[in-house]
Write a protein that holds these residues in place. Structure first.
Motif, PDB file in Angstrom:
ATOM      1  N   UNK A  13       0.918  -0.891   0.301  1.00 17.06           N
ATOM      2  CA  UNK A  13       0.171  -0.068   0.380  1.00 17.06           C
ATOM      3  C   UNK A  13       1.128   1.193  -0.146  1.00 17.06           C
ATOM      4  N   UNK A  14       2.068   1.103   1.121  1.00 15.31           N
ATOM      5  CA  UNK A  14       3.010   2.522   0.674  1.00 15.31           C
ATOM      6  C   UNK A  14       3.500   2.664  -0.425  1.00 15.31           C
ATOM      7  N   UNK A  15       4.030   1.266  -1.222  1.00 15.85           N
ATOM      8  CA  UNK A  15       4.254   1.686  -2.599  1.00 15.85           C
ATOM      9  C   UNK A  15       3.039   2.516  -3.529  1.00 15.85           C
ATOM     10  N   UNK A  16       2.564   1.884  -3.727  1.00 16.43           N
ATOM     11  CA  UNK A  16       1.781   2.087  -4.331  1.00 16.43           C
ATOM     12  C   UNK A  16       0.857   3.339  -4.393  1.00 16.43           C
ATOM     13  N   UNK A  17       1.215   4.129  -2.768  1.00 16.87           N
ATOM     14  CA  UNK A  17       0.768   5.385  -2.658  1.00 16.87           C
ATOM     15  C   UNK A  17       2.114   6.347  -2.550  1.00 16.87           C
ATOM     16  N   UNK A  18       3.587   5.862  -2.824  1.00 18.66           N
ATOM     17  CA  UNK A  18       4.369   6.832  -3.000  1.00 18.66           C
ATOM     18  C   UNK A  18       5.108   6.600  -4.394  1.00 18.66           C
ATOM     19  N   UNK A  19       4.875   5.428  -4.674  1.00 16.17           N
ATOM     20  CA  UNK A  19       5.415   5.717  -6.573  1.00 16.17           C
ATOM     21  C   UNK A  19       6.075   6.871  -7.233  1.00 16.17           C
ATOM     22  N   UNK A  20       7.252   6.666  -7.298  1.00 18.99           N
ATOM     23  CA  UNK A  20       8.449   7.702  -8.209  1.00 18.99           C
ATOM     24  C   UNK A  20       8.150   7.179  -9.736  1.00 18.99           C
ATOM     25  N   UNK A  21       7.522   6.223  -9.975  1.00 21.55           N
ATOM     26  CA  UNK A  21       7.555   5.737 -11.454  1.00 21.55           C
ATOM     27  C   UNK A  21       6.430   6.245 -12.209  1.00 21.55           C
ATOM     28  N   UNK A  22       6.810   6.864 -13.592  1.00 23.07           N
ATOM     29  CA  UNK A  22       6.033   7.577 -14.192  1.00 23.07           C
ATOM     30  C   UNK A  22       5.400   6.533 -15.640  1.00 23.07           C
ATOM     31  N   UNK A  23       4.992   7.117 -16.104  1.00 25.72           N
ATOM     32  CA  UNK A  23       3.883   6.816 -17.672  1.00 25.72           C
ATOM     33  C   UNK A  23       3.690   5.030 -17.366  1.00 25.72           C
ATOM     34  N   UNK A  24       3.937   4.280 -18.442  1.00 21.92           N
ATOM     35  CA  UNK A  24       4.037   3.066 -18.521  1.00 21.92           C
ATOM     36  C   UNK A  24       5.049   2.421 -17.554  1.00 21.92           C
ATOM     37  N   UNK A  25       6.061   2.467 -17.036  1.00 23.27           N
ATOM     38  CA  UNK A  25       6.666   1.537 -15.979  1.00 23.27           C
ATOM     39  C   UNK A  25       5.562   2.039 -14.866  1.00 23.27           C
ATOM     40  N   UNK A  26       4.995   3.106 -14.753  1.00 19.72           N
ATOM     41  CA  UNK A  26       4.041   3.082 -13.579  1.00 19.72           C
ATOM     42  C   UNK A  26       2.696   2.077 -13.098  1.00 19.72           C
ATOM     43  N   UNK A  62     -17.445   3.621  -1.545  1.00 18.65           N
ATOM     44  CA  UNK A  62     -17.662   5.135  -1.891  1.00 18.65           C
ATOM     45  C   UNK A  62     -15.997   4.957  -2.152  1.00 18.65           C
ATOM     46  N   UNK A  63     -15.187   5.069  -1.933  1.00 18.96           N
ATOM     47  CA  UNK A  63     -14.283   4.748  -1.257  1.00 18.96           C
ATOM     48  C   UNK A  63     -13.482   3.481  -2.129  1.00 18.96           C
ATOM     49  N   UNK A  64     -14.051   2.344  -1.898  1.00 22.62           N
ATOM     50  CA  UNK A  64     -13.460   1.549  -3.028  1.00 22.62           C
ATOM     51  C   UNK A  64     -13.936   1.447  -4.298  1.00 22.62           C
ATOM     52  N   UNK A  65     -15.048   2.151  -4.433  1.00 20.99           N
ATOM     53  CA  UNK A  65     -15.012   2.131  -5.990  1.00 20.99           C
ATOM     54  C   UNK A  65     -14.795   2.884  -6.840  1.00 20.99           C
ATOM     55  N   UNK A  66     -13.915   4.017  -5.798  1.00 19.10           N
ATOM     56  CA  UNK A  66     -13.224   5.370  -5.938  1.00 19.10           C
ATOM     57  C   UNK A  66     -11.332   4.822  -7.062  1.00 19.10           C
ATOM     58  N   UNK A  67     -11.502   3.928  -5.881  1.00 18.91           N
ATOM     59  CA  UNK A  67     -10.443   2.881  -6.036  1.00 18.91           C
ATOM     60  C   UNK A  67     -10.131   2.098  -7.639  1.00 18.91           C
ATOM     61  N   UNK A  68     -11.468   1.922  -7.614  1.00 22.38           N
ATOM     62  CA  UNK A  68     -11.479   1.050  -8.418  1.00 22.38           C
ATOM     63  C   UNK A  68     -11.782   1.477 -10.048  1.00 22.38           C
ATOM     64  N   UNK A  69     -12.440   2.905 -10.167  1.00 21.78           N
ATOM     65  CA  UNK A  69     -12.732   3.694 -10.990  1.00 21.78           C
ATOM     66  C   UNK A  69     -10.558   3.871 -11.250  1.00 21.78           C
ATOM     67  N   UNK A  70     -10.391   4.694 -10.414  1.00 16.60           N
ATOM     68  CA  UNK A  70      -8.987   5.001 -10.488  1.00 16.60           C
ATOM     69  C   UNK A  70      -8.413   4.059 -10.971  1.00 16.60           C
ATOM     70  N   UNK A  71      -8.258   2.841 -10.948  1.00 17.93           N
ATOM     71  CA  UNK A  71      -7.226   1.656 -11.614  1.00 17.93           C
ATOM     72  C   UNK A  71      -7.579   1.333 -12.964  1.00 17.93           C
ATOM     73  N   UNK A  72      -8.856   1.893 -13.053  1.00 15.92           N
ATOM     74  CA  UNK A  72      -8.843   2.023 -14.336  1.00 15.92           C
ATOM     75  C   UNK A  72      -8.846   2.591 -15.480  1.00 15.92           C
ATOM     76  N   UNK A  73      -9.059   3.465 -14.630  1.00 12.59           N
ATOM     77  CA  UNK A  73      -8.137   4.895 -15.874  1.00 12.59           C
ATOM     78  C   UNK A  73      -6.665   5.069 -15.730  1.00 12.59           C
ATOM     79  N   UNK A  74      -6.474   4.692 -14.979  1.00  7.88           N
ATOM     80  CA  UNK A  74      -4.726   4.338 -15.167  1.00  7.88           C
ATOM     81  C   UNK A  74      -4.078   3.218 -15.823  1.00  7.88           C
ATOM     82  N   UNK A  75      -4.769   2.367 -15.630  1.00  7.51           N
ATOM     83  CA  UNK A  75      -4.364   0.639 -17.009  1.00  7.51           C
ATOM     84  C   UNK A  75      -4.764  -0.199 -15.885  1.00  7.51           C
ATOM     85  N   UNK A  76      -5.084   0.282 -14.702  1.00  6.57           N
ATOM     86  CA  UNK A  76      -5.189  -1.472 -14.469  1.00  6.57           C
ATOM     87  C   UNK A  76      -6.641  -2.169 -14.547  1.00  6.57           C
TER      88      UNK A  76
END
Length: 78
Positions: A13-26, A62-76
């Motif tokens: 969870x900490x890695x997910x929140x603090x990832x410094x990668x960008x783009x496709x690598x992220x 609601x937060x779980x649905x927001x997380x799901x939407x976010x993951x789908x938006x970034x391509x997960x």
């Protein structure tokens, strides 16, 4: 007493929140971390079943649905 999140899960969870990668690598990094976190949760649940059903608040759902939407938006994808 059942522990909901292990140290390894919190690390993911900490890695997910603090990832410094960008783009496709992220996206790939997030995808891998989400999968590791899911497997960890499933393993922990199988090893230590809960004594009672966990009930989520409306805000938590609601937060779980927001997380799901976010993951789908970034391509997960699931």
């Amino acid at each position: 007493m059942n522990q909901v999140a292990t140290g390894d899960m919190m690390g993911c969870i900490r890695e997910l929140l603090n990832s410094s990668y960008t783009g496709e690598l992220r996206r790939k990094h997030y995808d891998a971390l989400v999968r590791v976190l899911l497997i960890s949760v499933l393993y922990q649940t199988a090893r230590h079943p809960m004594d009672k059903i966990i009930r989520f608040t409306t805000k938590e759902v609601e937060t779980m649905y927001e997380l799901k939407t976010f993951c789908l938006q970034i391509g997960i994808s699931p």
